[in-house]
Design an enzyme around this catalytic site. Structure first.
Site, PDB file in Angstrom:
ATOM      1  N   HIS A   4      43.583  11.614  22.288  1.00 21.46           N
ATOM      2  CA  HIS A   4      44.340  12.876  21.974  1.00 21.46           C
ATOM      3  C   HIS A   4      43.670  13.913  21.720  1.00 21.46           C
ATOM      4  O   HIS A   4      42.398  14.028  21.410  1.00 21.46           O
ATOM      5  CB  HIS A   4      45.184  12.400  20.689  1.00 21.46           C
ATOM      6  N   ASP A  25      52.106   7.087  22.609  1.00 29.90           N
ATOM      7  CA  ASP A  25      52.643   6.655  23.660  1.00 29.90           C
ATOM      8  C   ASP A  25      52.239   5.125  24.110  1.00 29.90           C
ATOM      9  O   ASP A  25      52.699   4.598  24.994  1.00 29.90           O
ATOM     10  CB  ASP A  25      52.502   7.453  25.113  1.00 29.90           C
TER      11      ASP A  25
HETATM   12  C1  SDX Z   1      50.772  13.174  24.204  1.00 27.48           C
HETATM   13  O1  SDX Z   1      49.006  17.495  22.247  1.00 27.48           O
HETATM   14  C2  SDX Z   1      50.089  16.660  21.847  1.00 27.48           C
HETATM   15  O2  SDX Z   1      50.259  16.985  20.548  1.00 27.48           O
HETATM   16  C3  SDX Z   1      50.814  15.563  22.843  1.00 27.48           C
HETATM   17  C4  SDX Z   1      51.611  14.603  22.038  1.00 27.48           C
HETATM   18  C5  SDX Z   1      52.721  15.093  21.437  1.00 27.48           C
HETATM   19  O3  SDX Z   1      53.352  14.531  20.792  1.00 27.48           O
HETATM   20  O4  SDX Z   1      53.132  16.179  22.017  1.00 27.48           O
HETATM   21  O5  SDX Z   1      50.756  14.016  20.959  1.00 27.48           O
HETATM   22  C6  SDX Z   1      51.797  13.632  23.029  1.00 27.48           C
HETATM   23  O6  SDX Z   1      50.793  14.128  25.135  1.00 27.48           O
HETATM   24  C7  SDX Z   1      49.916  11.978  23.590  1.00 27.48           C
HETATM   25  C8  SDX Z   1      48.829  12.119  24.591  1.00 27.48           C
HETATM   26  C9  SDX Z   1      49.414  11.230  25.921  1.00 27.48           C
HETATM   27  N1  SDX Z   1      48.407  11.023  27.022  1.00 27.48           N
HETATM   28  C10 SDX Z   1      47.637   9.881  27.177  1.00 27.48           C
HETATM   29  O7  SDX Z   1      47.857   8.813  26.715  1.00 27.48           O
HETATM   30  C11 SDX Z   1      46.914  10.047  28.547  1.00 27.48           C
HETATM   31  C12 SDX Z   1      45.737   9.412  28.481  1.00 27.48           C
HETATM   32  N2  SDX Z   1      44.701  10.322  27.554  1.00 27.48           N
HETATM   33  C13 SDX Z   1      43.871  11.422  28.037  1.00 27.48           C
HETATM   34  O8  SDX Z   1      44.194  11.650  29.093  1.00 27.48           O
HETATM   35  C14 SDX Z   1      43.471  12.318  26.905  1.00 27.48           C
HETATM   36  O9  SDX Z   1      42.887  11.542  25.888  1.00 27.48           O
HETATM   37  C15 SDX Z   1      44.337  13.285  26.379  1.00 27.48           C
HETATM   38  C16 SDX Z   1      44.764  14.142  27.765  1.00 27.48           C
HETATM   39  C17 SDX Z   1      45.418  12.925  25.743  1.00 27.48           C
HETATM   40  C18 SDX Z   1      43.347  14.368  25.500  1.00 27.48           C
HETATM   41  O10 SDX Z   1      42.479  15.116  26.819  1.00 27.48           O
HETATM   42  P1  SDX Z   1      41.228  15.678  26.204  1.00 27.48           P
HETATM   43  O11 SDX Z   1      41.424  16.605  24.999  1.00 27.48           O
HETATM   44  O12 SDX Z   1      40.508  16.221  27.321  1.00 27.48           O
HETATM   45  O13 SDX Z   1      40.323  14.412  25.891  1.00 27.48           O
HETATM   46  P2  SDX Z   1      39.006  14.423  24.932  1.00 27.48           P
HETATM   47  O14 SDX Z   1      38.409  15.949  25.288  1.00 27.48           O
HETATM   48  O15 SDX Z   1      39.236  14.119  23.496  1.00 27.48           O
HETATM   49  O16 SDX Z   1      37.839  13.744  25.644  1.00 27.48           O
HETATM   50  C19 SDX Z   1      36.858  13.539  25.073  1.00 27.48           C
HETATM   51  C20 SDX Z   1      36.060  12.459  26.178  1.00 27.48           C
HETATM   52  C21 SDX Z   1      36.026  12.891  27.504  1.00 27.48           C
HETATM   53  O17 SDX Z   1      34.762  12.054  27.870  1.00 27.48           O
HETATM   54  P3  SDX Z   1      33.370  12.781  28.010  1.00 27.48           P
HETATM   55  O18 SDX Z   1      33.556  14.009  28.893  1.00 27.48           O
HETATM   56  O19 SDX Z   1      33.126  13.134  26.512  1.00 27.48           O
HETATM   57  O20 SDX Z   1      32.397  11.825  28.516  1.00 27.48           O
HETATM   58  O21 SDX Z   1      36.904  11.144  26.053  1.00 27.48           O
HETATM   59  C22 SDX Z   1      37.145  10.806  27.420  1.00 27.48           C
HETATM   60  C23 SDX Z   1      37.091  12.032  28.003  1.00 27.48           C
HETATM   61  O22 SDX Z   1      37.077  11.833  29.657  1.00 27.48           O
HETATM   62  N3  SDX Z   1      38.726  10.309  27.431  1.00 27.48           N
HETATM   63  C24 SDX Z   1      39.141   9.032  27.815  1.00 27.48           C
HETATM   64  C25 SDX Z   1      40.483   9.054  27.524  1.00 27.48           C
HETATM   65  N4  SDX Z   1      40.695  10.163  26.915  1.00 27.48           N
HETATM   66  C26 SDX Z   1      39.610  10.976  26.509  1.00 27.48           C
HETATM   67  N5  SDX Z   1      38.448   8.252  28.804  1.00 27.48           N
HETATM   68  C27 SDX Z   1      39.097   7.188  28.961  1.00 27.48           C
HETATM   69  N6  SDX Z   1      40.646   7.041  28.633  1.00 27.48           N
HETATM   70  C28 SDX Z   1      41.107   8.033  28.259  1.00 27.48           C
HETATM   71  N7  SDX Z   1      42.252   7.678  27.782  1.00 27.48           N
END
Ligand code: SDX
Length: 425
Positions: free
Chosen positions: A308, A365
């Site tokens: 998140h 989710d």
């Molecule tokens: C919702 O914003 C809100 O409030 C949204 C929401 C709402 O109520 O409106 O809460 C609803 O959208 C929840 C999120 C649903 N999406 C998912 O579950 C999709 C999977 N999650 C990821 O795509 C991701 O975690 C996000 C999109 C949710 C957040 O993306 P960010 O902000 O770019 O993630 P981050 O900066 O925290 O990532 C840090 C690291 C990165 O790796 P590095 O570059 O540091 O090596 O963690 C990795 C990311 O690549 N990473 C993941 C991951 N999520 C982050 N790696 C594997 N699987 C994942 N799910």
């Protein structure tokens, strides 16, 4: 807010001071509204991860501690003790409704629960198998042709009527879209049913197979809609504030929010989680293999429902949904192996350094799709359910932007990195 303190920025030896804003929960910001005018510089923060778009009194999130409150009230208390339409009223008006306000709101919701009969025929134009989120965003936009429009210049009473119509009609529209998709006749709303009971009945009742309304199922529907009702400046809410700032009518503005929510990285994740779990169950991959794929930067696969932008702790909504999922599957005597796979994924990910170091936890989710399946919803309706819950939050933020007399059209700057001046030959 205390704006008495200042942050000093030194550029080429010259000092510039900008006010520090401190929110009611101690969050700190540097107000850079005059940065370019005073320094000639802008800031660069491509996904706005470090940028506050506004001050807001609606929802507070503490991502580090896993806290979520609507108008100061903890989500856990609202989820346990209140109905979705009470929480919708709280988000829209700032306080929970008293007895009379609740009665008036319920009467208006009932009055606006019918879809304009001419709108029903719009469903006939969509190809069979159209995703309900595409249908919903189109139908919402069309509401501007069937009903009086409100925008940022409208009177507050007109805005409140339109907000109530949206909250009620959107629910009917969602059920009609589902019935259309399975070739069944629409079920009309009933004045004797509450908001969630009406929705369940419109979704699952049929002339040949009457739906039995179960109080515990109605209660868990209320809980899910409450948990989804708002989440401060998420992608779709930011979209609503941005589109609304151009003085677009509220129907088109909410339609844009629905479109933003449909993305798999945002609201579409609940559908993507089920698709992910189903792939693992069908033998495509083991849980361990999938986790390794999600950790591999060269692989676009992500652990859907995990991570998140704001929560760097367990999403408080996920905790509540996980408990409700186990409880309802037990009540309905459903053995869903997807739940077992989800729990194994969670356990292994939360003990894997990749996820622990990056503070990646289950989000709202991760379990919701398993619960929706148990309630009888098809996978392609999951994000529509998210939108139904989020609707009062979107409208509340739009209203807050409208009431801010300093609000301007959203228009960020950029740093140009393209070709310098080039003349035609
Ligand atoms: C919702 O914003 C809100 O409030 C949204 C929401 C709402 O109520 O409106 O809460 C609803 O959208 C929840 C999120 C649903 N999406 C998912 O579950 C999709 C999977 N999650 C990821 O795509 C991701 O975690 C996000 C999109 C949710 C957040 O993306 P960010 O902000 O770019 O993630 P981050 O900066 O925290 O990532 C840090 C690291 C990165 O790796 P590095 O570059 O540091 O090596 O963690 C990795 C990311 O690549 N990473 C993941 C991951 N999520 C982050 N790696 C594997 N699987 C994942 N799910």
């Amino acid at each position: 807010m205390d704006g008495a303190k200042f942050a000093e920025l030194r550029i080429d030896g010259k000092a510039f001071n900008f006010p520090i804003i401190i929110g009611s929960e101690g969050e700190k910001a540097i107000d850079i509204s005059n940065l370019r005018k005073e320094t000639g510089y802008i800031t660069l923060d491509p996904s706005f991860a470090n940028t506050g778009a506004c001050c807001s009194e609606i929802t507070y999130i503490d991502g580090e501690r896993g806290i979520l409150r609507y108008r100061g009230i903890p989500i856990e208390e609202l989820a346990e003790k209140r109905l979705f339409i009470e929480v919708a009223y709280l988000l829209l008006h700032g306080n929970l409704p008293d007895e009379n306000q609740y009665k008036q709101f319920s009467i208006l919701l009932n009055e606006h629960s019918l879809l304009h009969e001419d709108m029903r025929h719009l469903f006939d134009g969509f190809p069979r198998g159209s995703h309900p989120m595409h249908i919903m965003s189109t139908m919402l936009n069309s509401m501007a042709t069937f009903y009086p429009n409100v925008d940022t210049l409208s009177l507050s009473e007109d805005i409140d009527v339109t907000a109530t119509r949206l909250i009620s009609t959107f629910r009917t529209m969602a059920a009609f879209a589902y019935k259309k998709s399975i070739g069944q006749p629409p079920v009309y709303p009933r004045p004797d049913l509450t908001y969630c009971a009406n929705f369940l009945n419109m979704m699952f009742d049929s002339p040949v197979n009457p739906y039995t309304i179960d109080a515990e199922i109605v209660e868990v529907m209320n809980l899910l809609f409450i948990l989804y009702a708002d989440h401060e400046q998420n992608c779709s809410t930011t979209t609503v504030r941005t589109i609304g700032s151009a003085q677009v009518n509220l129907y088109a503005t909410i339609s844009a929010g629905v479109s933003a929510l449909s993305g798999p990285l945002h609201g579409g994740a609940n559908q993507a989680v089920i698709e992910m779990l189903s792939k693992i169950r069908s033998g495509g991959y083991s849980v361990d293999q999938f986790i390794e794929m999600a950790k591999n930067k060269n692989n676009p696969v992500k652990l859907m429902g995990f991570g998140h932008r704001v929560y760097k702790n367990y999403d408080p909504r996920a905790k509540i949904i996980k408990e409700a999922t186990v409880r309802i599957l037990k009540k309905l005597d459903i053995k869903d192996t997807l739940l077992d796979i989800a729990m194994e994924l969670e356990s292994k990910a939360l003990s894997d350094s990749y996820f622990v170091e990056r503070k990646l936890y289950p989000n709202v989710d991760f379990y919701s799709g398993i619960l929706y399946r148990a309630l009888g919803f098809p996978t392609n309706m999951f994000t529509v359910l998210f939108a139904l819950g989020r609707l009062p939050g979107w409208i509340a933020h739009w209203k807050e932007m409208v009431s801010d007399k300093n609000s301007k059209i959203v228009r960020p700057r950029q740093i140009y990195t393209g070709r310098t001046l080039t003349h035609l030959k």
